[in-house]
Design an enzyme around this catalytic site. Structure first.
Site, PDB file in Angstrom:
ATOM      1  N   LYS A  55      50.345 -15.859 -99.046  1.00 28.31           N
ATOM      2  CA  LYS A  55      49.347 -14.955 -98.417  1.00 28.31           C
ATOM      3  C   LYS A  55      49.086 -14.767 -96.984  1.00 28.31           C
ATOM      4  O   LYS A  55      48.988 -14.070 -96.206  1.00 28.31           O
ATOM      5  CB  LYS A  55      48.136 -14.986 -99.494  1.00 28.31           C
ATOM      6  CG  LYS A  55      47.174 -13.989 -98.857  1.00 28.31           C
ATOM      7  CD  LYS A  55      45.800 -13.935 -99.787  1.00 28.31           C
ATOM      8  CE  LYS A  55      44.696 -15.028 -99.568  1.00 28.31           C
ATOM      9  NZ  LYS A  55      43.867 -14.646 -98.326  1.00 28.31           N
ATOM     10  N   ASN A  56      48.728 -16.086 -96.542  1.00 31.43           N
ATOM     11  CA  ASN A  56      48.096 -16.277 -95.199  1.00 31.43           C
ATOM     12  C   ASN A  56      49.052 -16.160 -94.065  1.00 31.43           C
ATOM     13  O   ASN A  56      48.596 -16.071 -92.986  1.00 31.43           O
ATOM     14  CB  ASN A  56      47.038 -17.480 -95.138  1.00 31.43           C
ATOM     15  CG  ASN A  56      45.794 -17.243 -96.113  1.00 31.43           C
ATOM     16  OD1 ASN A  56      45.589 -16.390 -96.706  1.00 31.43           O
ATOM     17  ND2 ASN A  56      45.069 -18.366 -96.030  1.00 31.43           N
ATOM     18  N   ASP A  96      40.390 -24.186 -98.481  1.00 28.02           N
ATOM     19  CA  ASP A  96      40.614 -23.412 -99.609  1.00 28.02           C
ATOM     20  C   ASP A  96      41.041 -24.030-100.861  1.00 28.02           C
ATOM     21  O   ASP A  96      41.031 -23.612-102.086  1.00 28.02           O
ATOM     22  CB  ASP A  96      41.882 -22.710 -99.167  1.00 28.02           C
ATOM     23  CG  ASP A  96      41.698 -21.524 -98.233  1.00 28.02           C
ATOM     24  OD1 ASP A  96      40.468 -21.030 -98.162  1.00 28.02           O
ATOM     25  OD2 ASP A  96      42.655 -20.806 -97.879  1.00 28.02           O
ATOM     26  N   ARG A 105      30.706 -15.367 -92.022  1.00 35.45           N
ATOM     27  CA  ARG A 105      31.991 -15.067 -91.517  1.00 35.45           C
ATOM     28  C   ARG A 105      31.985 -13.972 -90.274  1.00 35.45           C
ATOM     29  O   ARG A 105      32.494 -13.041 -90.211  1.00 35.45           O
ATOM     30  CB  ARG A 105      33.039 -14.591 -92.488  1.00 35.45           C
ATOM     31  CG  ARG A 105      33.149 -15.662 -93.933  1.00 35.45           C
ATOM     32  CD  ARG A 105      34.243 -15.327 -94.592  1.00 35.45           C
ATOM     33  NE  ARG A 105      35.449 -15.801 -94.409  1.00 35.45           N
ATOM     34  CZ  ARG A 105      36.543 -15.536 -95.094  1.00 35.45           C
ATOM     35  NH1 ARG A 105      36.290 -14.933 -96.207  1.00 35.45           N
ATOM     36  NH2 ARG A 105      37.727 -15.838 -94.732  1.00 35.45           N
ATOM     37  N   ARG A 155      43.957 -11.447-105.860  1.00 30.99           N
ATOM     38  CA  ARG A 155      43.944 -11.152-104.315  1.00 30.99           C
ATOM     39  C   ARG A 155      44.792 -12.229-103.817  1.00 30.99           C
ATOM     40  O   ARG A 155      45.595 -11.989-102.792  1.00 30.99           O
ATOM     41  CB  ARG A 155      42.406 -11.486-103.698  1.00 30.99           C
ATOM     42  CG  ARG A 155      41.379 -10.392-104.166  1.00 30.99           C
ATOM     43  CD  ARG A 155      40.236 -10.800-103.228  1.00 30.99           C
ATOM     44  NE  ARG A 155      40.441 -10.403-101.991  1.00 30.99           N
ATOM     45  CZ  ARG A 155      39.567 -10.411-100.943  1.00 30.99           C
ATOM     46  NH1 ARG A 155      38.298 -10.510-101.463  1.00 30.99           N
ATOM     47  NH2 ARG A 155      39.813 -10.447 -99.728  1.00 30.99           N
ATOM     48  N   CYS A 205      36.060 -12.390 -98.838  1.00 35.07           N
ATOM     49  CA  CYS A 205      35.383 -13.348 -99.977  1.00 35.07           C
ATOM     50  C   CYS A 205      34.002 -13.916 -99.614  1.00 35.07           C
ATOM     51  O   CYS A 205      33.769 -14.079 -98.194  1.00 35.07           O
ATOM     52  CB  CYS A 205      36.217 -14.596-100.295  1.00 35.07           C
ATOM     53  SG  CYS A 205      37.516 -14.246-101.418  1.00 35.07           S
TER      54      CYS A 205
HETATM   55  C1  UD1 Z   1      41.759 -18.149 -92.734  1.00 31.68           C
HETATM   56  C2  UD1 Z   1      42.153 -17.983 -94.041  1.00 31.68           C
HETATM   57  C3  UD1 Z   1      41.244 -18.848 -95.051  1.00 31.68           C
HETATM   58  C4  UD1 Z   1      40.707 -20.280 -94.753  1.00 31.68           C
HETATM   59  C5  UD1 Z   1      40.383 -20.399 -93.227  1.00 31.68           C
HETATM   60  C6  UD1 Z   1      40.149 -21.655 -92.885  1.00 31.68           C
HETATM   61  C7  UD1 Z   1      43.474 -16.049 -93.715  1.00 31.68           C
HETATM   62  C8  UD1 Z   1      43.597 -14.805 -94.164  1.00 31.68           C
HETATM   63  N1  UD1 Z   1      42.455 -16.778 -94.072  1.00 31.68           N
HETATM   64  O1  UD1 Z   1      40.434 -17.473 -92.664  1.00 31.68           O
HETATM   65  O2  UD1 Z   1      42.033 -18.702 -96.404  1.00 31.68           O
HETATM   66  O3  UD1 Z   1      39.966 -20.493 -95.650  1.00 31.68           O
HETATM   67  O4  UD1 Z   1      41.250 -19.787 -92.396  1.00 31.68           O
HETATM   68  O5  UD1 Z   1      41.248 -22.521 -92.903  1.00 31.68           O
HETATM   69  O6  UD1 Z   1      44.334 -16.624 -93.358  1.00 31.68           O
HETATM   70  N2  UD1 Z   1      34.178 -18.168 -87.310  1.00 31.68           N
HETATM   71  C9  UD1 Z   1      33.250 -18.212 -86.397  1.00 31.68           C
HETATM   72  N3  UD1 Z   1      33.442 -17.126 -85.532  1.00 31.68           N
HETATM   73  C10 UD1 Z   1      34.635 -16.266 -85.625  1.00 31.68           C
HETATM   74  C11 UD1 Z   1      35.656 -16.517 -86.393  1.00 31.68           C
HETATM   75  C12 UD1 Z   1      35.517 -17.775 -87.195  1.00 31.68           C
HETATM   76  O7  UD1 Z   1      32.129 -18.665 -86.399  1.00 31.68           O
HETATM   77  O8  UD1 Z   1      34.821 -15.459 -84.697  1.00 31.68           O
HETATM   78  C13 UD1 Z   1      33.637 -19.534 -88.326  1.00 31.68           C
HETATM   79  C14 UD1 Z   1      33.843 -18.997 -89.673  1.00 31.68           C
HETATM   80  O9  UD1 Z   1      32.637 -18.380 -90.114  1.00 31.68           O
HETATM   81  C15 UD1 Z   1      34.209 -20.422 -90.371  1.00 31.68           C
HETATM   82  C16 UD1 Z   1      35.172 -20.915 -89.585  1.00 31.68           C
HETATM   83  O10 UD1 Z   1      34.939 -20.471 -88.186  1.00 31.68           O
HETATM   84  O11 UD1 Z   1      33.057 -21.092 -90.592  1.00 31.68           O
HETATM   85  C17 UD1 Z   1      36.564 -20.919 -89.836  1.00 31.68           C
HETATM   86  O12 UD1 Z   1      37.095 -19.580 -89.880  1.00 31.68           O
HETATM   87  P1  UD1 Z   1      38.529 -19.123 -89.544  1.00 31.68           P
HETATM   88  O13 UD1 Z   1      39.259 -20.177 -89.092  1.00 31.68           O
HETATM   89  O14 UD1 Z   1      38.288 -17.838 -88.590  1.00 31.68           O
HETATM   90  O15 UD1 Z   1      38.944 -18.593 -90.770  1.00 31.68           O
HETATM   91  P2  UD1 Z   1      39.697 -17.204 -91.070  1.00 31.68           P
HETATM   92  O16 UD1 Z   1      40.672 -16.708 -90.381  1.00 31.68           O
HETATM   93  O17 UD1 Z   1      38.414 -16.093 -91.778  1.00 31.68           O
END
Ligand code: UD1
Length: 425
Positions: free
Chosen positions: A17-18, A313, A119, A405, A114
Protein backbone atom coordinates in the site's frame (compact mmCIF):
# COMPACT_ATOMS: atom_id res chain seq x y z
CA UNK A 1 -13.60 -15.53 14.91
CA UNK A 2 -13.16 -18.39 17.28
CA UNK A 3 -9.65 -18.42 18.67
CA UNK A 4 -7.15 -20.66 20.40
CA UNK A 5 -6.27 -22.64 17.29
CA UNK A 6 -2.66 -22.46 16.06
CA UNK A 7 -2.16 -21.18 12.50
CA UNK A 8 -0.87 -23.53 9.86
CA UNK A 9 -0.34 -23.05 6.14
CA UNK A 10 1.01 -20.80 3.42
CA UNK A 11 -0.13 -17.45 2.06
CA UNK A 12 1.09 -14.92 -0.48
CA UNK A 13 1.78 -11.34 0.57
CA UNK A 14 -0.06 -8.59 -1.34
CA UNK A 15 1.50 -5.57 -3.02
CA UNK A 16 2.57 -2.69 -0.80
CA UNK A 17 0.00 0.00 0.00
CA UNK A 18 2.58 2.54 1.09
CA UNK A 19 4.67 1.99 -2.05
CA UNK A 20 1.69 2.00 -4.42
CA UNK A 21 0.08 5.23 -3.14
CA UNK A 22 2.98 7.62 -3.90
CA UNK A 23 3.66 5.82 -7.19
CA UNK A 24 0.03 6.41 -8.17
CA UNK A 25 0.51 10.08 -7.29
CA UNK A 26 3.68 10.04 -9.43
CA UNK A 27 1.61 8.76 -12.39
CA UNK A 28 -0.21 12.08 -12.15
CA UNK A 29 3.06 13.86 -12.88
CA UNK A 30 3.79 11.82 -16.01
CA UNK A 31 1.87 13.01 -19.06
CA UNK A 32 1.30 9.52 -20.48
CA UNK A 33 0.13 6.02 -19.74
CA UNK A 34 1.57 3.88 -16.92
CA UNK A 35 0.77 0.27 -16.08
CA UNK A 36 1.26 -0.80 -12.46
CA UNK A 37 1.26 -4.48 -11.61
CA UNK A 38 0.72 -5.80 -8.10
CA UNK A 39 -1.38 -2.90 -6.81
CA UNK A 40 -3.23 -4.18 -3.75
CA UNK A 41 -7.03 -4.35 -3.94
CA UNK A 42 -7.75 -2.21 -0.85
CA UNK A 43 -9.90 0.80 -0.13
CA UNK A 44 -7.02 3.33 0.21
CA UNK A 45 -5.93 2.45 -3.33
CA UNK A 46 -9.53 2.78 -4.52
CA UNK A 47 -9.57 6.23 -2.91
CA UNK A 48 -6.38 7.17 -4.78
CA UNK A 49 -7.95 5.96 -8.06
CA UNK A 50 -10.89 8.27 -7.35
CA UNK A 51 -8.55 11.20 -6.69
CA UNK A 52 -6.78 10.55 -10.00
CA UNK A 53 -10.07 10.27 -11.86
CA UNK A 54 -11.27 13.55 -10.35
CA UNK A 55 -8.38 15.35 -12.08
CA UNK A 56 -9.36 13.93 -15.47
CA UNK A 57 -7.07 10.86 -15.51
CA UNK A 58 -8.37 7.53 -16.83
CA UNK A 59 -7.93 4.56 -14.49
CA UNK A 60 -8.51 1.12 -16.01
CA UNK A 61 -8.24 -2.12 -14.11
CA UNK A 62 -6.53 -4.46 -16.57
CA UNK A 63 -6.77 -7.65 -14.52
CA UNK A 64 -8.71 -8.92 -11.51
CA UNK A 65 -8.91 -6.80 -8.36
CA UNK A 66 -6.49 -3.96 -8.84
CA UNK A 67 -3.70 -6.42 -9.82
CA UNK A 68 -2.72 -4.53 -12.96
CA UNK A 69 -3.98 -1.06 -13.50
CA UNK A 70 -3.45 1.40 -16.33
CA UNK A 71 -3.31 5.10 -15.49
CA UNK A 72 -3.57 7.52 -18.39
CA UNK A 73 -3.08 11.13 -17.31
CA UNK A 74 -2.93 12.77 -20.74
CA UNK A 75 -6.25 14.53 -20.23
CA UNK A 76 -5.61 15.76 -16.68
CA UNK A 77 -6.78 19.36 -16.19
CA UNK A 78 -8.58 19.77 -12.83
CA UNK A 79 -6.44 21.15 -10.00
CA UNK A 80 -9.10 20.95 -7.26
CA UNK A 81 -9.27 17.67 -5.41
CA UNK A 82 -12.67 16.60 -4.02
CA UNK A 83 -12.97 16.85 -0.25
CA UNK A 84 -14.65 13.45 0.19
CA UNK A 85 -11.55 11.60 -1.04
CA UNK A 86 -8.93 13.92 0.45
CA UNK A 87 -10.58 13.70 3.86
CA UNK A 88 -10.68 9.92 3.68
CA UNK A 89 -6.94 9.43 3.42
CA UNK A 90 -3.82 11.17 4.67
CA UNK A 91 -1.82 10.13 1.58
CA UNK A 92 -3.92 12.41 -0.58
CA UNK A 93 -1.61 15.23 0.55
CA UNK A 94 1.22 13.85 -1.61
CA UNK A 95 -0.87 14.69 -4.67
CA UNK A 96 0.16 18.31 -3.96
CA UNK A 97 3.74 17.89 -5.14
CA UNK A 98 2.70 15.92 -8.22
CA UNK A 99 0.00 18.41 -9.20
CA UNK A 100 2.26 21.41 -8.69
CA UNK A 101 4.77 19.75 -11.02
CA UNK A 102 2.15 18.88 -13.60
CA UNK A 103 -0.38 21.74 -13.48
CA UNK A 104 1.42 24.42 -11.45
CA UNK A 105 -1.58 24.62 -9.17
CA UNK A 106 -3.49 22.57 -6.61
CA UNK A 107 -6.30 23.08 -4.12
CA UNK A 108 -6.97 20.52 -1.36
CA UNK A 109 -8.60 20.47 2.03
CA UNK A 110 -6.66 19.29 5.07
CA UNK A 111 -6.14 15.53 4.63
CA UNK A 112 -7.69 12.78 6.75
CA UNK A 113 -6.35 9.36 7.61
CA UNK A 114 -6.14 7.10 10.63
CA UNK A 115 -6.52 8.84 13.98
CA UNK A 116 -3.22 7.89 15.56
CA UNK A 117 -2.16 11.25 16.95
CA UNK A 118 -1.27 14.68 15.63
CA UNK A 119 -0.57 14.47 11.96
CA UNK A 120 0.41 17.99 10.87
CA UNK A 121 1.61 18.78 7.35
CA UNK A 122 3.99 21.63 8.19
CA UNK A 123 6.99 19.77 6.74
CA UNK A 124 5.16 19.16 3.46
CA UNK A 125 4.29 22.85 3.13
CA UNK A 126 7.81 23.96 4.15
CA UNK A 127 9.32 21.78 1.40
CA UNK A 128 6.93 22.93 -1.31
CA UNK A 129 7.39 26.60 -0.34
CA UNK A 130 11.18 26.20 -0.53
CA UNK A 131 10.70 24.98 -4.11
CA UNK A 132 8.94 28.25 -4.92
CA UNK A 133 5.28 27.39 -4.42
CA UNK A 134 3.04 30.12 -3.03
CA UNK A 135 0.77 28.58 -0.44
CA UNK A 136 -2.23 30.16 1.20
CA UNK A 137 -4.85 28.70 3.48
CA UNK A 138 -8.53 29.63 3.34
CA UNK A 139 -10.60 27.96 6.03
CA UNK A 140 -10.01 24.24 5.62
CA UNK A 141 -8.53 24.60 2.13
CA UNK A 142 -4.92 24.77 1.09
CA UNK A 143 -4.10 26.45 -2.22
CA UNK A 144 -0.67 26.11 -3.78
CA UNK A 145 0.50 27.81 -6.94
CA UNK A 146 3.80 28.02 -8.78
CA UNK A 147 4.59 29.71 -12.09
CA UNK A 148 7.81 27.84 -11.97
CA UNK A 149 9.27 25.50 -9.34
CA UNK A 150 12.98 26.04 -8.62
CA UNK A 151 15.42 23.59 -7.08
CA UNK A 152 16.41 24.33 -3.46
CA UNK A 153 18.10 22.87 -0.41
CA UNK A 154 15.44 21.38 1.86
CA UNK A 155 16.55 20.35 5.33
CA UNK A 156 13.85 18.46 7.18
CA UNK A 157 13.69 18.80 10.97
CA UNK A 158 12.29 15.23 10.96
CA UNK A 159 12.57 12.63 8.17
CA UNK A 160 8.85 12.54 7.35
CA UNK A 161 7.92 9.87 4.81
CA UNK A 162 5.07 11.82 3.22
CA UNK A 163 6.89 15.17 3.16
CA UNK A 164 9.93 13.56 1.51
CA UNK A 165 7.66 12.03 -1.14
CA UNK A 166 5.86 15.33 -1.72
CA UNK A 167 9.12 17.21 -2.24
CA UNK A 168 10.54 14.52 -4.55
CA UNK A 169 7.40 14.73 -6.70
CA UNK A 170 7.54 18.51 -6.94
CA UNK A 171 11.31 18.63 -7.53
CA UNK A 172 11.40 16.15 -10.44
CA UNK A 173 10.42 18.86 -12.94
CA UNK A 174 11.69 21.92 -11.02
CA UNK A 175 14.37 24.12 -12.61
CA UNK A 176 17.85 23.14 -11.38
CA UNK A 177 18.97 20.98 -8.50
CA UNK A 178 17.15 20.07 -5.30
CA UNK A 179 18.95 18.62 -2.30
CA UNK A 180 16.81 16.98 0.39
CA UNK A 181 18.67 16.65 3.67
CA UNK A 182 17.42 14.39 6.48
CA UNK A 183 15.15 12.64 3.96
CA UNK A 184 13.11 9.61 5.05
CA UNK A 185 14.86 6.31 4.24
CA UNK A 186 11.87 3.99 4.15
CA UNK A 187 11.86 1.43 1.30
CA UNK A 188 8.77 3.19 -0.09
CA UNK A 189 10.91 6.30 -0.72
CA UNK A 190 13.42 4.24 -2.68
CA UNK A 191 10.59 2.66 -4.68
CA UNK A 192 9.21 6.09 -5.59
CA UNK A 193 12.67 7.22 -6.76
CA UNK A 194 13.16 4.02 -8.79
CA UNK A 195 9.77 4.42 -10.43
CA UNK A 196 10.39 8.06 -11.31
CA UNK A 197 13.92 7.41 -12.62
CA UNK A 198 12.59 4.63 -14.86
CA UNK A 199 10.09 7.18 -16.19
CA UNK A 200 12.89 9.67 -17.00
CA UNK A 201 13.55 11.58 -13.75
CA UNK A 202 17.10 12.22 -12.49
CA UNK A 203 17.12 11.38 -8.81
CA UNK A 204 20.32 10.36 -7.05
CA UNK A 205 19.57 8.36 -3.93
CA UNK A 206 21.42 5.08 -4.29
CA UNK A 207 24.80 6.09 -2.87
CA UNK A 208 23.61 8.75 -0.48
CA UNK A 209 20.22 8.07 1.06
CA UNK A 210 20.88 5.18 3.43
CA UNK A 211 24.24 6.54 4.57
CA UNK A 212 23.66 10.28 4.78
CA UNK A 213 19.90 10.76 4.44
CA UNK A 214 20.41 12.85 1.31
CA UNK A 215 18.54 12.81 -2.00
CA UNK A 216 19.68 14.95 -4.94
CA UNK A 217 17.28 15.68 -7.78
CA UNK A 218 18.23 17.28 -11.10
CA UNK A 219 15.07 18.78 -12.57
CA UNK A 220 14.00 17.62 -16.04
CA UNK A 221 11.46 19.01 -18.52
CA UNK A 222 7.97 17.57 -17.98
CA UNK A 223 8.04 16.35 -21.59
CA UNK A 224 11.05 14.13 -20.74
CA UNK A 225 8.86 11.95 -18.50
CA UNK A 226 7.22 8.98 -20.20
CA UNK A 227 4.71 6.32 -19.24
CA UNK A 228 6.16 3.01 -18.05
CA UNK A 229 5.16 -0.42 -16.77
CA UNK A 230 6.16 -1.14 -13.19
CA UNK A 231 5.83 -3.89 -10.55
CA UNK A 232 4.84 -2.75 -7.06
CA UNK A 233 6.93 -4.38 -4.30
CA UNK A 234 5.23 -6.58 -1.72
CA UNK A 235 4.00 -5.18 1.57
CA UNK A 236 6.47 -5.36 4.46
CA UNK A 237 3.84 -4.32 6.99
CA UNK A 238 1.35 -6.98 5.89
CA UNK A 239 4.15 -9.59 6.00
CA UNK A 240 5.07 -8.38 9.50
CA UNK A 241 1.42 -8.52 10.61
CA UNK A 242 1.19 -12.20 9.66
CA UNK A 243 4.52 -12.98 11.32
CA UNK A 244 3.27 -11.45 14.57
CA UNK A 245 -0.05 -13.31 14.15
CA UNK A 246 1.82 -16.62 14.03
CA UNK A 247 4.03 -15.58 16.94
CA UNK A 248 0.91 -14.72 18.97
CA UNK A 249 -1.41 -17.59 18.00
CA UNK A 250 1.29 -20.25 17.57
CA UNK A 251 1.78 -22.65 14.67
CA UNK A 252 3.85 -22.71 11.52
CA UNK A 253 3.22 -20.25 8.70
CA UNK A 254 4.99 -19.87 5.35
CA UNK A 255 4.82 -16.52 3.58
CA UNK A 256 5.45 -16.10 -0.15
CA UNK A 257 6.36 -12.89 -1.96
CA UNK A 258 8.06 -11.37 1.11
CA UNK A 259 10.33 -8.28 0.88
CA UNK A 260 12.92 -10.08 3.00
CA UNK A 261 15.61 -7.41 3.15
CA UNK A 262 13.14 -4.86 4.51
CA UNK A 263 12.24 -7.03 7.51
CA UNK A 264 15.53 -7.13 9.43
CA UNK A 265 14.37 -5.36 12.60
CA UNK A 266 11.13 -7.36 12.62
CA UNK A 267 12.98 -10.67 12.21
CA UNK A 268 15.36 -9.70 15.02
CA UNK A 269 12.39 -9.05 17.31
CA UNK A 270 10.61 -12.27 16.35
CA UNK A 271 13.74 -14.37 16.84
CA UNK A 272 14.41 -12.54 20.11
CA UNK A 273 10.93 -13.60 21.26
CA UNK A 274 11.80 -17.24 20.67
CA UNK A 275 10.22 -18.19 17.32
CA UNK A 276 12.30 -19.86 14.60
CA UNK A 277 12.46 -18.13 11.22
CA UNK A 278 13.66 -19.79 8.03
CA UNK A 279 14.43 -17.52 5.12
CA UNK A 280 14.70 -18.51 1.46
CA UNK A 281 16.00 -15.31 -0.10
CA UNK A 282 16.09 -16.72 -3.65
CA UNK A 283 12.37 -17.46 -3.57
CA UNK A 284 11.36 -14.49 -1.36
CA UNK A 285 9.87 -16.87 1.16
CA UNK A 286 9.92 -16.93 4.92
CA UNK A 287 8.61 -19.50 7.40
CA UNK A 288 7.92 -18.84 11.05
CA UNK A 289 7.68 -21.69 13.53
CA UNK A 290 6.10 -20.68 16.84
CA UNK A 291 4.76 -24.12 17.78
CA UNK A 292 6.80 -24.58 20.94
CA UNK A 293 4.97 -22.16 23.24
CA UNK A 294 7.41 -22.66 26.12
CA UNK A 295 10.04 -20.87 24.07
CA UNK A 296 7.96 -17.77 23.34
CA UNK A 297 9.13 -15.05 25.75
CA UNK A 298 9.11 -11.27 25.76
CA UNK A 299 12.22 -9.21 25.16
CA UNK A 300 12.49 -6.39 27.72
CA UNK A 301 12.17 -3.30 25.50
CA UNK A 302 11.30 -2.22 21.96
CA UNK A 303 10.87 1.27 20.59
CA UNK A 304 9.39 2.30 17.28
CA UNK A 305 11.68 4.34 15.08
CA UNK A 306 12.17 5.40 11.49
CA UNK A 307 13.46 2.77 9.05
CA UNK A 308 15.45 0.52 9.38
CA UNK A 309 14.39 0.25 13.03
CA UNK A 310 11.14 -1.21 14.33
CA UNK A 311 8.17 0.28 12.38
CA UNK A 312 5.35 2.06 14.17
CA UNK A 313 2.88 0.31 11.85
CA UNK A 314 3.69 -3.02 13.54
CA UNK A 315 3.53 -1.74 17.10
CA UNK A 316 -0.10 -2.91 17.62
CA UNK A 317 0.49 -6.47 16.28
CA UNK A 318 3.60 -6.59 18.51
CA UNK A 319 1.50 -5.66 21.57
CA UNK A 320 -0.79 -8.63 20.94
CA UNK A 321 2.16 -11.01 20.47
CA UNK A 322 3.62 -9.66 23.73
CA UNK A 323 0.33 -10.45 25.53
CA UNK A 324 0.71 -14.09 24.47
CA UNK A 325 4.40 -14.45 25.42
CA UNK A 326 5.82 -15.07 28.89
CA UNK A 327 7.41 -12.17 30.78
CA UNK A 328 7.20 -8.41 30.33
CA UNK A 329 7.78 -6.07 27.40
CA UNK A 330 7.95 -2.27 27.42
CA UNK A 331 7.06 -0.73 24.05
CA UNK A 332 7.87 2.91 23.47
CA UNK A 333 6.02 4.62 20.60
CA UNK A 334 8.26 7.36 19.23
CA UNK A 335 6.58 8.21 15.91
CA UNK A 336 2.88 8.88 16.56
CA UNK A 337 1.41 10.37 19.72
CA UNK A 338 -1.77 8.30 20.18
CA UNK A 339 -1.08 4.91 18.83
CA UNK A 340 -2.12 2.91 21.88
CA UNK A 341 -5.84 3.10 21.16
CA UNK A 342 -6.21 -0.68 21.04
CA UNK A 343 -4.95 -1.06 24.60
CA UNK A 344 -8.41 -0.37 26.01
CA UNK A 345 -9.92 -3.06 23.79
CA UNK A 346 -7.17 -5.56 24.59
CA UNK A 347 -7.68 -4.92 28.29
CA UNK A 348 -11.38 -5.70 27.89
CA UNK A 349 -10.26 -9.05 26.49
CA UNK A 350 -8.16 -9.67 29.62
CA UNK A 351 -4.75 -8.31 28.61
CA UNK A 352 -2.47 -6.81 31.24
CA UNK A 353 -1.18 -3.60 29.65
CA UNK A 354 -0.40 -0.34 31.37
CA UNK A 355 0.26 2.85 29.39
CA UNK A 356 2.58 5.49 30.84
CA UNK A 357 3.04 8.40 28.47
CA UNK A 358 4.55 7.09 25.25
CA UNK A 359 5.28 3.64 26.69
CA UNK A 360 3.07 0.57 27.08
CA UNK A 361 4.06 -2.08 29.63
CA UNK A 362 2.76 -5.50 28.71
CA UNK A 363 2.75 -8.40 31.13
CA UNK A 364 2.31 -11.50 29.01
CA UNK A 365 0.93 -14.91 29.76
CA UNK A 366 -2.66 -13.83 30.60
CA UNK A 367 -5.55 -15.67 28.91
CA UNK A 368 -7.50 -13.52 26.45
CA UNK A 369 -11.28 -13.91 26.27
CA UNK A 370 -13.42 -13.29 23.20
CA UNK A 371 -15.40 -10.01 23.19
CA UNK A 372 -16.90 -7.56 20.74
CA UNK A 373 -14.16 -5.00 20.18
CA UNK A 374 -14.02 -1.94 17.96
CA UNK A 375 -11.40 -1.22 15.31
CA UNK A 376 -10.52 2.48 15.36
CA UNK A 377 -7.73 2.50 12.78
CA UNK A 378 -6.05 0.24 10.23
CA UNK A 379 -3.15 -1.47 12.01
CA UNK A 380 -4.88 -1.52 15.39
CA UNK A 381 -7.85 -3.20 13.69
CA UNK A 382 -5.61 -5.93 12.24
CA UNK A 383 -4.06 -6.43 15.68
CA UNK A 384 -7.53 -6.94 17.21
CA UNK A 385 -8.14 -9.73 14.69
CA UNK A 386 -4.89 -11.34 15.85
CA UNK A 387 -6.07 -10.98 19.46
CA UNK A 388 -9.33 -12.71 18.52
CA UNK A 389 -7.35 -15.62 17.03
CA UNK A 390 -5.58 -16.03 20.40
CA UNK A 391 -8.65 -15.64 22.64
CA UNK A 392 -11.00 -18.27 23.98
CA UNK A 393 -14.56 -18.09 22.67
CA UNK A 394 -15.87 -15.77 19.97
CA UNK A 395 -14.42 -12.35 19.17
CA UNK A 396 -16.16 -9.87 16.89
CA UNK A 397 -14.22 -6.93 15.49
CA UNK A 398 -16.65 -4.12 14.71
CA UNK A 399 -15.87 -1.35 12.20
CA UNK A 400 -13.58 -3.71 10.31
CA UNK A 401 -13.80 -1.38 7.30
CA UNK A 402 -10.63 0.25 8.64
CA UNK A 403 -8.78 -3.00 8.04
CA UNK A 404 -9.85 -3.07 4.37
CA UNK A 405 -7.92 0.17 3.92
CA UNK A 406 -4.70 -1.82 4.00
CA UNK A 407 -5.38 -5.58 3.97
CA UNK A 408 -6.79 -7.07 0.80
CA UNK A 409 -8.46 -10.04 2.47
CA UNK A 410 -7.43 -10.58 6.08
CA UNK A 411 -10.28 -13.06 6.63
CA UNK A 412 -9.36 -15.07 3.50
CA UNK A 413 -5.70 -15.11 4.53
CA UNK A 414 -6.39 -16.35 8.06
CA UNK A 415 -8.91 -18.88 6.72
CA UNK A 416 -6.14 -20.23 4.47
CA UNK A 417 -4.07 -20.60 7.65
CA UNK A 418 -6.78 -22.72 9.25
CA UNK A 419 -8.41 -20.05 11.42
CA UNK A 420 -12.14 -20.13 12.17
CA UNK A 421 -13.03 -16.64 10.98
CA UNK A 422 -15.61 -15.04 8.72
CA UNK A 423 -17.07 -11.68 7.72
CA UNK A 424 -20.50 -10.95 9.15
CA UNK A 425 -23.00 -8.23 8.33
C1 UD1 B 1 3.82 7.08 6.50
C2 UD1 B 1 3.07 5.80 6.32
C3 UD1 B 1 2.56 5.28 7.65
C4 UD1 B 1 3.70 5.16 8.64
C5 UD1 B 1 4.50 6.46 8.73
C6 UD1 B 1 5.74 6.35 9.58
C7 UD1 B 1 2.10 5.97 4.11
C8 UD1 B 1 0.86 6.09 3.30
N1 UD1 B 1 1.95 6.03 5.44
O1 UD1 B 1 2.91 8.04 7.04
O2 UD1 B 1 1.95 4.01 7.43
O3 UD1 B 1 3.18 4.86 9.91
O4 UD1 B 1 4.91 6.86 7.40
O5 UD1 B 1 6.56 5.35 9.10
O6 UD1 B 1 3.17 5.75 3.59
N2 UD1 B 1 5.01 15.01 10.93
C9 UD1 B 1 5.02 16.35 11.24
N3 UD1 B 1 4.86 17.26 10.22
C10 UD1 B 1 4.68 16.87 8.93
C11 UD1 B 1 4.67 15.50 8.63
C12 UD1 B 1 4.85 14.58 9.66
O7 UD1 B 1 5.17 16.73 12.39
O8 UD1 B 1 4.54 17.74 8.06
C13 UD1 B 1 5.16 14.01 12.03
C14 UD1 B 1 3.90 13.15 12.19
O9 UD1 B 1 2.95 13.80 12.97
C15 UD1 B 1 4.44 11.91 12.85
C16 UD1 B 1 5.82 11.77 12.22
O10 UD1 B 1 6.15 13.06 11.69
O11 UD1 B 1 4.58 12.10 14.23
C17 UD1 B 1 5.90 10.72 11.13
O12 UD1 B 1 5.08 11.07 10.07
P1 UD1 B 1 5.41 10.74 8.54
O13 UD1 B 1 6.74 10.09 8.43
O14 UD1 B 1 5.14 11.95 7.72
O15 UD1 B 1 4.31 9.63 8.24
P2 UD1 B 1 3.28 9.60 7.05
O16 UD1 B 1 3.94 9.96 5.78
O17 UD1 B 1 2.03 10.30 7.46
Amino acid sequence: MEGKKPLDGRIRIQGSKNAALPILAACMLIPGKCVLRGCPDITDIECMFNLLKSTGAAVNIVSAGAEAVEIDTRSVREHRLPERYVSAMRSSVIMMGAMLGRLGEVCVNYPGGCVIGDRPIDLHLYGLEKLGAQIWIEGNHIHAYADELRGAVIDFAFPSVGATQNVILAAVTAQGTTVIKNAAKEPEIIELCRFLNTAGARIDYAGTLLKTGRIVIQGVELSRLRGIEYDIISDRIVAGTYLFAALAAGGEVALENVPIRQLDSICDTIRGMGAALTVDADRNEMTIDACDRDRIVNVPYIETEVYPDFPTDLQSPLLVAACMARGRLAVREKIFSSRFRIVEELRRMGADIEVKGDTALVTGGRELEGRTVIARELRGGAALVIAGLCASGITTVADSGYIRRGYQDIVGDFTALGARISYIG
